[in-house]
Design an enzyme around this catalytic site. Structure first.
Site, PDB file in Angstrom:
ATOM      1  N   ARG A  29      23.730 -38.936  17.075  1.00  0.00           N
ATOM      2  CA  ARG A  29      22.923 -38.125  15.866  1.00  0.00           C
ATOM      3  C   ARG A  29      22.915 -38.530  14.722  1.00  0.00           C
ATOM      4  O   ARG A  29      24.240 -37.756  14.788  1.00  0.00           O
ATOM      5  CB  ARG A  29      22.427 -36.278  16.452  1.00  0.00           C
ATOM      6  N   ASN A  87      17.014 -50.425   8.253  1.00  0.00           N
ATOM      7  CA  ASN A  87      17.042 -50.927   7.497  1.00  0.00           C
ATOM      8  C   ASN A  87      18.233 -52.183   7.076  1.00  0.00           C
ATOM      9  O   ASN A  87      18.983 -52.404   7.622  1.00  0.00           O
ATOM     10  CB  ASN A  87      17.936 -49.787   6.044  1.00  0.00           C
ATOM     11  N   HIS A 100      21.900 -51.103  12.756  1.00  0.00           N
ATOM     12  CA  HIS A 100      22.897 -50.106  13.290  1.00  0.00           C
ATOM     13  C   HIS A 100      20.384 -50.229  13.653  1.00  0.00           C
ATOM     14  O   HIS A 100      20.423 -50.192  12.079  1.00  0.00           O
ATOM     15  CB  HIS A 100      23.179 -48.217  12.882  1.00  0.00           C
ATOM     16  N   HIS A 102      17.466 -46.958  13.902  1.00  0.00           N
ATOM     17  CA  HIS A 102      17.436 -45.526  13.967  1.00  0.00           C
ATOM     18  C   HIS A 102      16.325 -45.094  15.162  1.00  0.00           C
ATOM     19  O   HIS A 102      14.847 -46.251  15.004  1.00  0.00           O
ATOM     20  CB  HIS A 102      16.780 -45.041  12.580  1.00  0.00           C
TER      21      HIS A 102
HETATM   22  P1  DGP Z   1      20.377 -46.610   6.775  1.00  0.00           P
HETATM   23  O1  DGP Z   1      19.446 -45.409   4.999  1.00  0.00           O
HETATM   24  O2  DGP Z   1      19.986 -46.919   7.281  1.00  0.00           O
HETATM   25  O3  DGP Z   1      22.036 -47.160   6.863  1.00  0.00           O
HETATM   26  O4  DGP Z   1      20.829 -45.187   7.125  1.00  0.00           O
HETATM   27  C1  DGP Z   1      22.586 -44.494   7.571  1.00  0.00           C
HETATM   28  C2  DGP Z   1      22.635 -44.168   8.493  1.00  0.00           C
HETATM   29  O5  DGP Z   1      23.092 -42.841   8.822  1.00  0.00           O
HETATM   30  C3  DGP Z   1      21.377 -42.174   7.840  1.00  0.00           C
HETATM   31  O6  DGP Z   1      20.816 -41.445   7.931  1.00  0.00           O
HETATM   32  C4  DGP Z   1      22.545 -40.873   7.339  1.00  0.00           C
HETATM   33  C5  DGP Z   1      23.202 -41.158   8.728  1.00  0.00           C
HETATM   34  N1  DGP Z   1      24.888 -40.984   8.788  1.00  0.00           N
HETATM   35  C6  DGP Z   1      25.278 -41.328   7.279  1.00  0.00           C
HETATM   36  N2  DGP Z   1      27.111 -41.403   8.047  1.00  0.00           N
HETATM   37  C7  DGP Z   1      26.856 -40.099   8.608  1.00  0.00           C
HETATM   38  C8  DGP Z   1      28.449 -39.788   9.729  1.00  0.00           C
HETATM   39  O7  DGP Z   1      28.985 -39.105   9.262  1.00  0.00           O
HETATM   40  N3  DGP Z   1      27.434 -39.483  10.553  1.00  0.00           N
HETATM   41  C9  DGP Z   1      26.911 -39.070  11.533  1.00  0.00           C
HETATM   42  N4  DGP Z   1      26.026 -38.411  12.514  1.00  0.00           N
HETATM   43  N5  DGP Z   1      25.542 -40.100  10.657  1.00  0.00           N
HETATM   44  C10 DGP Z   1      25.831 -40.420   9.437  1.00  0.00           C
END
Ligand code: DGP
Length: 114
Positions: A29, A87, A100, A102
């Site tokens: 998540r 992204n 990744h 989403h």
């Molecule tokens: P992006 O902008 O596409 O690089 O999205 C990265 C996403 O990763 C962002 O929506 C927040 C998520 N994220 C960042 N750090 C953590 C973390 O430590 N744990 C989790 N579960 N998500 C994280």
């Protein structure tokens, strides 16, 4: 180069709500959810961005989409609908440089690409 935050999740160095895992892929998540269902589908191999993939990665990239679809089914949002977003680099707002996808769903989304 130091491990990405997602590699640290894969190594269980930091916690995450893991929804799916196999040899190649992990899904957990998002820590800042933008929708009722917001799950990140992540290859375990630390590929920084989609720009860093090649035709050799076609099967893995396909599996990311199929895994996201399967999670959408499991979460009960496949029929109502869901969005997949990847992204790539600064203009897209990529913040974690570990590829990744989403998976977003559970609400009616608009078409705001701003
Ligand atoms: P992006 O902008 O596409 O690089 O999205 C990265 C996403 O990763 C962002 O929506 C927040 C998520 N994220 C960042 N750090 C953590 C973390 O430590 N744990 C989790 N579960 N998500 C994280």
């Amino acid at each position: 180069m130091s491990d990405s935050i997602f590699t640290r999740i894969i190594k269980r160095e930091i916690p995450a709500s893991i929804e799916y895992e196999d040899d190649e892929i992990i899904a957990f998540r998002d820590i800042t959810p933008q929708a009722p269902v917001h799950i990140l589908v992540v290859p375990k191999r630390p590929i920084p961005t989609l720009n860093d993939t090649s035709p050799d990665d076609a099967a893995l990239l396909g599996r990311l989409l199929l895994t996201a679809r399967d999670i959408a089914v499991a979460k009960g949002i496949a029929e109502s609908g869901f969005r997949l977003v990847t992204n790539c680099n600064a203009d897209a707002g990529q913040t974690v440089f570990h590829l990744h996808v989403h998976l977003l769903g559970g609400l009616k989304m608009g078409h705001n690409f701003a």
